[in-house]
Design an enzyme around this catalytic site. Sequence first.
Site, PDB file in Angstrom:
ATOM      1  N   LYS A   1      -1.337   9.041  -1.378  1.00  0.00           N
ATOM      2  CA  LYS A   1      -0.956   8.986  -2.790  1.00  0.00           C
ATOM      3  C   LYS A   1      -1.949   9.670  -3.644  1.00  0.00           C
ATOM      4  O   LYS A   1      -3.464   9.528  -3.303  1.00  0.00           O
ATOM      5  CB  LYS A   1      -0.932   7.311  -3.216  1.00  0.00           C
ATOM      6  CG  LYS A   1       0.155   6.510  -2.590  1.00  0.00           C
ATOM      7  CD  LYS A   1       0.003   5.417  -2.828  1.00  0.00           C
ATOM      8  CE  LYS A   1       0.885   4.359  -2.281  1.00  0.00           C
ATOM      9  NZ  LYS A   1       2.169   4.576  -2.933  1.00  0.00           N
TER      10      LYS A   1
ATOM     11  N   ARG B   1       9.149  -0.408   4.642  1.00  0.00           N
ATOM     12  CA  ARG B   1      10.625  -0.655   5.259  1.00  0.00           C
ATOM     13  C   ARG B   1      10.553  -0.331   6.780  1.00  0.00           C
ATOM     14  O   ARG B   1      11.359  -0.936   7.450  1.00  0.00           O
ATOM     15  CB  ARG B   1      11.622   0.426   4.675  1.00  0.00           C
ATOM     16  CG  ARG B   1      11.186   2.034   4.873  1.00  0.00           C
ATOM     17  CD  ARG B   1      12.129   2.810   3.692  1.00  0.00           C
ATOM     18  NE  ARG B   1      11.486   2.915   2.595  1.00  0.00           N
ATOM     19  CZ  ARG B   1      11.870   3.360   1.544  1.00  0.00           C
ATOM     20  NH1 ARG B   1      13.184   4.231   1.615  1.00  0.00           N
ATOM     21  NH2 ARG B   1      11.541   3.437   0.253  1.00  0.00           N
TER      22      ARG B   1
HETATM   23  N1  BES Z   1       3.895   0.127  -1.725  1.00  0.00           N
HETATM   24  C1  BES Z   1       4.572   1.276  -2.359  1.00  0.00           C
HETATM   25  C2  BES Z   1       5.512   0.941  -3.561  1.00  0.00           C
HETATM   26  C3  BES Z   1       5.013   0.362  -4.870  1.00  0.00           C
HETATM   27  C4  BES Z   1       4.358   1.381  -5.402  1.00  0.00           C
HETATM   28  C5  BES Z   1       5.199  -0.848  -5.252  1.00  0.00           C
HETATM   29  C6  BES Z   1       3.754   0.916  -6.593  1.00  0.00           C
HETATM   30  C7  BES Z   1       4.784  -1.299  -6.479  1.00  0.00           C
HETATM   31  C8  BES Z   1       3.967  -0.247  -7.160  1.00  0.00           C
HETATM   32  C9  BES Z   1       5.482   1.848  -1.092  1.00  0.00           C
HETATM   33  O1  BES Z   1       5.029   1.592  -0.034  1.00  0.00           O
HETATM   34  C10 BES Z   1       5.748   3.289  -1.623  1.00  0.00           C
HETATM   35  O2  BES Z   1       4.888   4.076  -1.618  1.00  0.00           O
HETATM   36  N2  BES Z   1       6.991   3.731  -1.834  1.00  0.00           N
HETATM   37  C11 BES Z   1       7.332   4.880  -2.006  1.00  0.00           C
HETATM   38  C12 BES Z   1       8.428   5.407  -1.434  1.00  0.00           C
HETATM   39  C13 BES Z   1       8.834   6.976  -1.412  1.00  0.00           C
HETATM   40  C14 BES Z   1       8.090   7.572  -0.808  1.00  0.00           C
HETATM   41  C15 BES Z   1      10.289   7.174  -0.989  1.00  0.00           C
HETATM   42  C16 BES Z   1       7.619   5.037  -3.721  1.00  0.00           C
HETATM   43  O3  BES Z   1       8.150   4.080  -4.181  1.00  0.00           O
HETATM   44  O4  BES Z   1       7.018   5.983  -4.187  1.00  0.00           O
HETATM   45 MN    MN Z   2       3.839   3.258   0.636  1.00  0.00          MN
END
Ligand code: BES
Ligand code: MN
Length: 457
Positions: free
Chosen positions: A235, A309
């Site tokens: 990230k 997930r």
């Molecule tokens: N933990 C994050 C989701 C998240 C991000 C929740 C910001 C609350 C605030 C999750 O693991 C994630 O990174 N999801 C990605 C999925 C994508 C790579 C398909 C997302 O939501 O960008």
């Molecule tokens: Mn994530």
Amino acid sequence: MTELAVSKSRGNGIPIYCLEPGQLARHKVLNQTCKTWAKANQFNGQAEKILMVPDGKGQLSSVLFGIGEGDEPLITGALASRLPKGNYKFADNPMNPELSTLGWMLGSYRFANYKKNSSGIAELILPGSIDKASLLRQAEATFLARDLINIPANDLGPTQIEQAIRKMARAFKAKVAVVKGDDLIKKNFPMIHAVGRASVDAPRLIDLKWGNAKHPKVTLVGKGVSFDTGGLNIKPGSSMALMKKDMGGAANTIALAQMIMAANLPVRLRLLVPTVENSIAGNAFRPSDILPSRKGISVEIGNTDAEGRLILGDALTLGDEEKPEMMIDMATLTGAARVALGPDLPPFYTDDDALSDEISKHAEACHDPLWRMPLWPPYQKMLRSKVADVNHISTGGFAGSITAALFLSRFVEKAQSWVHLDIFGWVPAAKPWAPVGGEAQGIRALYSVLEKRYSTD
Ligand code: BES
Ligand code: MN
Ligand code: ZN
């Protein structure tokens, strides 16, 4: 944990008058001096406005509190955080007395583990009519969830999440089993292992059981990512900043489990927390890897940042195996849920229309908002993979929260009812009943649903 700002005394407290705009002029108890003082201070019941009213000697005699439209009983949290030390009571409360009292309790929370707060607290003398024990259970559970989320990842990894669950289990005589590290492979939780193996703190699946085996089975599953770097699909800094909260689902299910056990609800409770740190190292899982799963389906990794997930998939599979009456999972699963509904309104997903109606009804009554979103079957095709049974992310990036929920649905077959909550677990701008930081979302509403269904009292 912060002390709940509740007075042990039954004696006299400084009366608080909750007022909507316009009510002061017509007020029967407050005298003309007080009304003149209010006017001089431009107090007219504006939401969250506090006016201290002195007597002739300069002593504090009463407090006027503006409640605006009067539609948010939790607004009383502003009093707990802003009034000076002392004992208070609600004089006349035009709002819901239970929720106004809860608002006060919730508003008194401060995360003081690292920075001590020396100011004294304002304490509320509880009204006699309310179910004090129930409110304390709700407030204590909320504080627990907030604390767990607020503790940073250097002090809260999978090890400490396990410790927190074991501590709670001891208090309620629950049983805990943990599958950890390479045993995750032996016991067939390959996705939990793959996501967590790059961390120095070993990944694990924590399995708590409590209650009479003959009672209806209620299973809670919480995403326990102690820190989410995104993995190899790292990230950017701005998105990583808040990722200590990526165990918010675990924190919330732990808190909900505590409420259930503290109330002695006649259910056979199971709490499953897959917990990992989504880290980067030479042995990290990679985009394009194809993972086996407990369910038996092969999963193509589209992006290592969609880790939640995966760990939930294996945990849900285990939960599903004993055909629970109800399975509830909570997870800070997608940024897309926030794009759709913002930080304060978590979506929930279920195919059970009756359960959905109950959740919506209780969410509204508890002022613990939740909003149904669809498990839209046609979007399952977005999860197609050319090389595996399923891809865990959608191609194109549309409907991110829905496709994440649809992915989870692949692992739930036998549970009579299943509901998934995609929560934020965080308050980005202070509210009267919650400072900026970790937050419990949906657990008061869910508890209320479970109590209605299963309580025999
Ligand atoms: N933990 C994050 C989701 C998240 C991000 C929740 C910001 C609350 C605030 C999750 O693991 C994630 O990174 N999801 C990605 C999925 C994508 C790579 C398909 C997302 O939501 O960008
Ligand atoms: Mn994530
Ligand atoms: Zn995550």
